[in-house]
Design a protein around this motif. Structure first.
Motif, short mmCIF file in Angstrom:
data_model
loop_
_atom_site.label_atom_id
_atom_site.label_comp_id
_atom_site.label_asym_id
_atom_site.label_seq_id
_atom_site.Cartn_x
_atom_site.Cartn_y
_atom_site.Cartn_z
N UNK A 92 13.63 -2.02 -6.28
CA UNK A 92 13.51 -1.69 -4.95
C UNK A 92 13.40 -0.29 -4.49
N UNK A 93 12.83 0.01 -3.39
CA UNK A 93 12.73 1.58 -3.16
C UNK A 93 13.23 1.78 -1.76
N UNK A 95 7.39 -7.24 -1.30
CA UNK A 95 8.38 -7.71 -0.25
C UNK A 95 8.81 -6.52 0.76
N UNK A 96 8.99 -6.86 1.91
CA UNK A 96 9.29 -6.00 2.73
C UNK A 96 10.79 -5.90 3.41
N UNK A 101 9.94 -4.35 -4.03
CA UNK A 101 10.44 -4.52 -2.75
C UNK A 101 10.34 -2.92 -2.08
N UNK A 102 9.87 -2.76 -0.87
CA UNK A 102 9.99 -1.56 -0.20
C UNK A 102 10.78 -1.87 0.98
N UNK A 103 11.67 -0.73 1.47
CA UNK A 103 12.62 -0.75 2.50
C UNK A 103 12.30 0.34 3.49
N UNK A 159 10.08 -7.14 11.97
CA UNK A 159 9.33 -7.51 10.49
C UNK A 159 10.14 -7.94 9.36
N UNK A 160 10.21 -9.10 8.73
CA UNK A 160 11.21 -9.61 7.88
C UNK A 160 10.31 -9.79 6.72
N UNK A 161 10.77 -9.88 5.52
CA UNK A 161 10.29 -10.10 4.12
C UNK A 161 9.53 -11.51 4.27
N UNK A 162 10.06 -12.35 5.01
CA UNK A 162 9.45 -13.43 5.09
C UNK A 162 8.11 -13.81 6.00
#
Length: 185
Positions: free
Chosen positions: A72-73, A137-138, A100-102, A162-165
């Motif tokens: 993750x970042x 993923x976001x 995953x990007x946050x 906006x969700x990862x899904x």
């Protein structure tokens, strides 16, 4: 566990403050300041069965999504979708693993819940779609505000979250919140 491999267990379910003291001999002192004492005795006969009996009472652990265990970042300070894209591009160019990007609350419009800044994050949905197409993923961080402040800041708006899904549309109205506030307070 006994010398022959047999085992038993005792579970005290109590929400009050507790002390557990180990004694020099194979003994245990358990103190609670009050409340309801729910004791569960697990007869075993072996450690595996005791653990299974215990988990039947408290519930089984969930398996987290595989992607959540990846690389993750996240950090505060990504001031626009361009900056966030550049960070992902830099990771790719440096051959650094990333699953995953946050984005922290920088994306919010004046730090209002369920909004995003149209000036700096105007193409937010497109950025997330790009990440998903790359296999990333976001996750966006949503910080719940205090109830008192939240009632002042709510307004009728159509906001994309906006969700990862994927993409979800939320409609919030002050009237709905006022009803919920009366119900929960």
């Amino acid at each position: 566990m006994e010398g022959d491999g047999s085992a038993h267990g005792i579970f005290l379910l109590n929400s009050n403050a507790q002390d557990v003291l180990l004694q020099p001999s194979p003994a245990l002192t358990w103190r609670a300041i009050g409340g309801i004492f729910d004791f569960y005795v697990f007869l075993g006969p072996n450690p595996k069965t005791v653990i299974r009996q215990y988990m039947d009472i408290i519930g089984y652990p969930i398996m987290p999504p595989y992607w959540s265990l990846g690389f993750h970042l996240c950090r505060f300070g990504y001031k626009s979708t361009n900056v966030t894209r550049q960070v992902v591009e830099n990771m790719t160019r440096a051959n650094m693993p990333q699953d995953v990007q946050w984005n922290d609350i920088d994306y919010m419009d004046k730090k209002k819940d369920f909004t995003y800044n149209l000036q700096f994050f105007g193409d937010y949905p497109q950025m997330v779609d790009e990440f998903h197409k790359k296999g990333l993923k976001y996750v966006m961080i949503v910080v719940r505000r205090k109830w008192q402040k939240l009632s002042i800041n709510l307004y009728v708006t159509k906001t994309l979250m906006l969700l990862s899904s994927g993409l979800a549309v939320f409609l919030f109205a002050q009237k709905w919140f006022a009803i919920a506030l009366r119900f929960f307070t």
